[in-house]
Design a protein around this motif. Structure first.
Motif, PDB file in Angstrom:
ATOM      1  N   ILE A 201       0.872  -1.183   0.000  1.00  0.00           N
ATOM      2  CA  ILE A 201       0.000   0.000   0.000  1.00  0.00           C
ATOM      3  C   ILE A 201       0.901   1.223   0.000  1.00  0.00           C
ATOM      4  O   ILE A 201       1.855   1.307   0.788  1.00  0.00           O
ATOM      5  CB  ILE A 201      -0.906   0.017   1.240  1.00  0.00           C
ATOM      6  N   THR A 202       0.649   2.164  -0.865  1.00  0.00           N
ATOM      7  CA  THR A 202       1.465   3.370  -0.916  1.00  0.00           C
ATOM      8  C   THR A 202       1.096   4.296   0.236  1.00  0.00           C
ATOM      9  O   THR A 202      -0.020   4.244   0.781  1.00  0.00           O
ATOM     10  CB  THR A 202       1.285   4.112  -2.247  1.00  0.00           C
ATOM     11  N   THR A 203       2.032   5.164   0.612  1.00  0.00           N
ATOM     12  CA  THR A 203       1.748   6.131   1.668  1.00  0.00           C
ATOM     13  C   THR A 203       0.657   7.112   1.231  1.00  0.00           C
ATOM     14  O   THR A 203      -0.087   7.621   2.073  1.00  0.00           O
ATOM     15  CB  THR A 203       3.022   6.911   2.025  1.00  0.00           C
ATOM     16  N   LEU A 204       0.540   7.369  -0.071  1.00  0.00           N
ATOM     17  CA  LEU A 204      -0.527   8.234  -0.557  1.00  0.00           C
ATOM     18  C   LEU A 204      -1.890   7.604  -0.290  1.00  0.00           C
ATOM     19  O   LEU A 204      -2.838   8.283   0.137  1.00  0.00           O
ATOM     20  CB  LEU A 204      -0.348   8.502  -2.054  1.00  0.00           C
ATOM     21  N   GLU A 205      -2.005   6.306  -0.531  1.00  0.00           N
ATOM     22  CA  GLU A 205      -3.268   5.616  -0.274  1.00  0.00           C
ATOM     23  C   GLU A 205      -3.575   5.562   1.210  1.00  0.00           C
ATOM     24  O   GLU A 205      -4.735   5.704   1.628  1.00  0.00           O
ATOM     25  CB  GLU A 205      -3.219   4.208  -0.866  1.00  0.00           C
ATOM     26  N   LEU A 206      -2.550   5.361   2.032  1.00  0.00           N
ATOM     27  CA  LEU A 206      -2.766   5.351   3.472  1.00  0.00           C
ATOM     28  C   LEU A 206      -3.221   6.725   3.954  1.00  0.00           C
ATOM     29  O   LEU A 206      -4.132   6.835   4.787  1.00  0.00           O
ATOM     30  CB  LEU A 206      -1.469   4.956   4.183  1.00  0.00           C
ATOM     31  N   GLN A 207      -2.598   7.778   3.422  1.00  0.00           N
ATOM     32  CA  GLN A 207      -2.996   9.125   3.794  1.00  0.00           C
ATOM     33  C   GLN A 207      -4.427   9.417   3.356  1.00  0.00           C
ATOM     34  O   GLN A 207      -5.213  10.034   4.090  1.00  0.00           O
ATOM     35  CB  GLN A 207      -2.043  10.136   3.164  1.00  0.00           C
ATOM     36  N   THR A 208      -4.780   8.957   2.173  1.00  0.00           N
ATOM     37  CA  THR A 208      -6.140   9.159   1.672  1.00  0.00           C
ATOM     38  C   THR A 208      -7.153   8.433   2.544  1.00  0.00           C
ATOM     39  O   THR A 208      -8.246   8.943   2.806  1.00  0.00           O
ATOM     40  CB  THR A 208      -6.253   8.676   0.225  1.00  0.00           C
ATOM     41  N   PHE A 209      -6.801   7.235   3.003  1.00  0.00           N
ATOM     42  CA  PHE A 209      -7.686   6.510   3.899  1.00  0.00           C
ATOM     43  C   PHE A 209      -7.925   7.301   5.183  1.00  0.00           C
ATOM     44  O   PHE A 209      -9.024   7.274   5.750  1.00  0.00           O
ATOM     45  CB  PHE A 209      -7.089   5.136   4.228  1.00  0.00           C
ATOM     46  N   GLY A 210      -6.906   8.038   5.635  1.00  0.00           N
ATOM     47  CA  GLY A 210      -7.088   8.896   6.801  1.00  0.00           C
ATOM     48  C   GLY A 210      -8.093  10.006   6.529  1.00  0.00           C
ATOM     49  O   GLY A 210      -8.890  10.363   7.406  1.00  0.00           O
ATOM     50  N   PHE A 211      -8.058  10.559   5.306  1.00  0.00           N
ATOM     51  CA  PHE A 211      -9.047  11.568   4.946  1.00  0.00           C
ATOM     52  C   PHE A 211     -10.455  10.980   4.968  1.00  0.00           C
ATOM     53  O   PHE A 211     -11.408  11.637   5.410  1.00  0.00           O
ATOM     54  CB  PHE A 211      -8.743  12.127   3.551  1.00  0.00           C
ATOM     55  N   ARG A 419       3.664  17.908   9.299  1.00  0.00           N
ATOM     56  CA  ARG A 419       2.528  17.625   8.411  1.00  0.00           C
ATOM     57  C   ARG A 419       2.892  17.938   6.958  1.00  0.00           C
ATOM     58  O   ARG A 419       2.521  17.197   6.039  1.00  0.00           O
ATOM     59  CB  ARG A 419       1.327  18.454   8.852  1.00  0.00           C
ATOM     60  N   THR A 420       3.611  19.037   6.745  1.00  0.00           N
ATOM     61  CA  THR A 420       4.020  19.401   5.386  1.00  0.00           C
ATOM     62  C   THR A 420       4.936  18.332   4.801  1.00  0.00           C
ATOM     63  O   THR A 420       4.802  17.956   3.626  1.00  0.00           O
ATOM     64  CB  THR A 420       4.729  20.760   5.395  1.00  0.00           C
ATOM     65  N   TYR A 421       5.875  17.835   5.614  1.00  0.00           N
ATOM     66  CA  TYR A 421       6.768  16.800   5.104  1.00  0.00           C
ATOM     67  C   TYR A 421       5.988  15.557   4.695  1.00  0.00           C
ATOM     68  O   TYR A 421       6.252  14.966   3.631  1.00  0.00           O
ATOM     69  CB  TYR A 421       7.814  16.415   6.145  1.00  0.00           C
ATOM     70  N   ILE A 422       5.040  15.135   5.516  1.00  0.00           N
ATOM     71  CA  ILE A 422       4.277  13.919   5.206  1.00  0.00           C
ATOM     72  C   ILE A 422       3.487  14.094   3.917  1.00  0.00           C
ATOM     73  O   ILE A 422       3.433  13.187   3.077  1.00  0.00           O
ATOM     74  CB  ILE A 422       3.358  13.560   6.388  1.00  0.00           C
ATOM     75  N   ILE A 423       2.878  15.261   3.731  1.00  0.00           N
ATOM     76  CA  ILE A 423       2.109  15.501   2.509  1.00  0.00           C
ATOM     77  C   ILE A 423       3.025  15.475   1.286  1.00  0.00           C
ATOM     78  O   ILE A 423       2.674  14.921   0.239  1.00  0.00           O
ATOM     79  CB  ILE A 423       1.363  16.843   2.608  1.00  0.00           C
ATOM     80  N   VAL A 424       4.202  16.086   1.403  1.00  0.00           N
ATOM     81  CA  VAL A 424       5.141  16.079   0.281  1.00  0.00           C
ATOM     82  C   VAL A 424       5.660  14.671   0.028  1.00  0.00           C
ATOM     83  O   VAL A 424       5.775  14.216  -1.118  1.00  0.00           O
ATOM     84  CB  VAL A 424       6.303  17.055   0.558  1.00  0.00           C
ATOM     85  N   GLU A 425       5.952  13.951   1.093  1.00  0.00           N
ATOM     86  CA  GLU A 425       6.545  12.622   0.958  1.00  0.00           C
ATOM     87  C   GLU A 425       5.609  11.625   0.280  1.00  0.00           C
ATOM     88  O   GLU A 425       6.072  10.764  -0.492  1.00  0.00           O
ATOM     89  CB  GLU A 425       6.954  12.094   2.344  1.00  0.00           C
ATOM     90  N   VAL A 426       4.304  11.725   0.528  1.00  0.00           N
ATOM     91  CA  VAL A 426       3.395  10.742  -0.065  1.00  0.00           C
ATOM     92  C   VAL A 426       3.400  10.841  -1.590  1.00  0.00           C
ATOM     93  O   VAL A 426       3.105   9.854  -2.283  1.00  0.00           O
ATOM     94  CB  VAL A 426       1.960  10.917   0.481  1.00  0.00           C
ATOM     95  N   PHE A 427       3.745  12.012  -2.123  1.00  0.00           N
ATOM     96  CA  PHE A 427       3.841  12.155  -3.571  1.00  0.00           C
ATOM     97  C   PHE A 427       5.259  11.862  -4.066  1.00  0.00           C
ATOM     98  O   PHE A 427       5.438  11.220  -5.103  1.00  0.00           O
ATOM     99  CB  PHE A 427       3.415  13.566  -3.985  1.00  0.00           C
ATOM    100  N   VAL A 428       6.262  12.335  -3.324  1.00  0.00           N
ATOM    101  CA  VAL A 428       7.643  12.117  -3.734  1.00  0.00           C
ATOM    102  C   VAL A 428       7.982  10.631  -3.748  1.00  0.00           C
ATOM    103  O   VAL A 428       8.725  10.145  -4.626  1.00  0.00           O
ATOM    104  CB  VAL A 428       8.599  12.889  -2.803  1.00  0.00           C
ATOM    105  N   SER A 429       7.442   9.880  -2.796  1.00  0.00           N
ATOM    106  CA  SER A 429       7.769   8.456  -2.704  1.00  0.00           C
ATOM    107  C   SER A 429       7.218   7.645  -3.869  1.00  0.00           C
ATOM    108  O   SER A 429       7.625   6.493  -4.066  1.00  0.00           O
ATOM    109  CB  SER A 429       7.228   7.884  -1.387  1.00  0.00           C
ATOM    110  N   LEU A 430       6.331   8.232  -4.669  1.00  0.00           N
ATOM    111  CA  LEU A 430       5.814   7.512  -5.844  1.00  0.00           C
ATOM    112  C   LEU A 430       6.886   7.306  -6.905  1.00  0.00           C
ATOM    113  O   LEU A 430       6.692   6.527  -7.837  1.00  0.00           O
ATOM    114  CB  LEU A 430       4.627   8.273  -6.445  1.00  0.00           C
ATOM    115  N   ARG A 431       8.018   7.988  -6.760  1.00  0.00           N
ATOM    116  CA  ARG A 431       9.074   7.846  -7.768  1.00  0.00           C
ATOM    117  C   ARG A 431       9.731   6.475  -7.702  1.00  0.00           C
ATOM    118  O   ARG A 431      10.420   6.058  -8.648  1.00  0.00           O
ATOM    119  CB  ARG A 431      10.124   8.936  -7.574  1.00  0.00           C
TER     120      ARG A 431
END
Length: 450
Positions: A201-211, A419-431
């Motif tokens: 599971i990507t961190t972006l998906e985990l973050q979205t699940f939190g939303f 919080r800013t780092y986590i938001i940036v990281e969920v997209f950066v980690s997709l690389r």
């Protein structure tokens, strides 16, 4: 509803440690086009569309000013969408506070013999749904407490608008609710299915699940608040504001110049970030017109000790702790993984400090500590005199005292950085993602077969 989502989070935490190993056995990929499984675009689209539904379409903002341009309304909602992305748990806090205030208004009106006042009336009034038109001043909104004062003292009759008529003003149709419900549930089922089948599971998906988790909680708290209302209810007053202030007598604040509306002596909507905190920090203020043409959306909630306070604490801490599920996820570099660990700890710690400070200060605002003091000690003259002194200080104290500003300023800055780092990281980690992240859930495994 919150319990179902909380159980889902706990299940995700139990199985996701094996889903995203720290060092994947397979190769890693950057951008992947959709083939037999899913591609990078599928991950982005599913997550971003869900985040949009969880923020833009679910925000129940207050009624705008009468002559406000549509572009200003749109920009305000965009700003709140960004704030909801930065801190969805605080949107839940605002929704909970508004629900508690609406319930208090029902109790207040009921004690005065008005049984027709409902939760919808409370939400509608506190969001600026009633505009009074005095003889000697511009029209301005009144909240439930202020309207109760005017009605019980004979300045205006009880408003005849019904709860159904208030709900008819809401712009949220059935299609929008169904679309949000279907998308968020489908996204949650996909994430849960991936965890059960030990797919990364990507961190972006985990973050979205939190939303999704916070959105369901906010929806529940706002279930009686109409959405995107633009036309308020006007109430004409035969009396002038000067007459109301004179007849208020010696009520605290009635003889002082008002800061927001002429009825500040009843309730001054304190505190608001736009109209009170920002001017102290020399930032750009909110509405500068006086009387206030609208109620701001950022009034700090005074929730007190109640079931809603416990639910709010559970939801906020569950959302913050959800980030720990990615503790052993794969990250492109070791540094990013360590920074994620630090960010998770910072978010939980700062949020807990914030909740602790607000709980303590709420006790002063509502006089809770005075009541507990009387329960712990006998009601002799010495203790009663001390309680009277505490009550006098409570009335004179600022809503947000200096000590809380000193503590919360660095806490807020640290939280914002994490919080800013986590938001940036969920997209950066997709690389760089493990190959299993692009495998789809095998739904046939969930279907019983011979």
């Amino acid at each position: 509803m919150e319990s179902w989502l909380l159980a889902t989070i706990l299940h995700l935490g139990a199985v996701s440690a094996q889903a995203n190993p720290a060092a994947p056995s397979g190769t890693t990929y950057g951008w992947v086009d959709q083939a037999n499984g899913r591609g990078t675009f599928d991950i982005l689209w599913g997550s971003l569309f869900t985040i949009f539904l969880c923020t833009w379409t679910s925000l129940h903002l207050n009624i705008p000013a009468l002559k406000e341009r549509r572009i200003h309304r749109w920009l305000r909602k965009l700003r709140w969408m960004v704030q909801a992305i930065m801190g969805p748990e605080f949107v839940v806090a605002f929704a909970t506070g508004q629900k508690v205030e609406a319930r208090r208004s029902v109790e207040q009106w009921k004690r005065s013999g008005y049984t027709g006042w409902t939760m919808r009336h409370g939400f509608y009034a506190n969001m600026g749904g009633f505009i009074v038109e005095p003889r000697d001043s511009k029209p301005f909104p009144v909240n439930s407490k202020q309207l109760h004062y005017l009605v019980t003292r004979g300045y205006t009759p009880f408003p005849l608008i019904t709860g159904k008529e208030i709900w008819d003003k809401s712009k949220q149709d059935g299609f929008q609710k169904i679309l949000t419900l279907v998308q968020t549930l489908w996204f949650s089922i996909q994430v849960l299915g991936r965890a059960i089948q030990h797919l990364p599971i990507t961190t972006l998906e985990l973050q979205t699940f939190g939303f999704v988790f916070c959105t369901f909680a906010a929806y529940y708290q706002w279930s009686n608040k109409p959405l995107d209302v633009e036309s308020p209810t006007f109430i004409k007053l035969e009396a002038s504001t000067a007459q109301i202030l004179v007849e208020a007598g010696n009520l605290p604040g009635a003889s002082k110049p008002y800061s927001f509306t002429p009825l500040d002596f009843i309730d001054n909507q304190s505190p608001s970030w736009l109209t009170e905190i920002q001017p102290r920090l020399h930032f750009r203020m909110g509405p500068r017109e006086r009387p206030l043409p609208r109620f701001t959306n950022d009034k700090f909630p005074v929730i007190g000790a109640s079931r809603d306070a416990f639910v709010l604490f559970t939801v906020i801490m569950a959302y913050c702790c959800l980030h720990f599920i990615a503790w052993k996820f794969f990250f492109p570099t070791h540094t990013e993984r360590i920074l994620w660990h630090v960010g998770c700890i910072v978010i939980v710690a700062t949020t807990f400090i914030f909740l602790a400070c607000e709980t303590y200060q709420d006790g002063h605002r509502l006089g809770r500590w005075q009541r507990w003091y009387l329960k712990l000690f006998p009601k002799n003259p010495v203790h009663l005199a001390r309680v009277d002194t505490m009550e006098k200080r409570r009335r004179e104290m600022e809503f947000v005292p200096f000590w809380e500003v000193v503590i919360m300023s660095p806490v807020t800055m640290v939280y914002t950085l994490a919080r800013t780092y986590i938001i940036v990281e969920v997209f950066v980690s997709l690389r760089s993602l493990p190959s299993g992240a692009f495998n789809s859930v095998n739904w046939s495994n969930f279907i019983p077969h011979v």
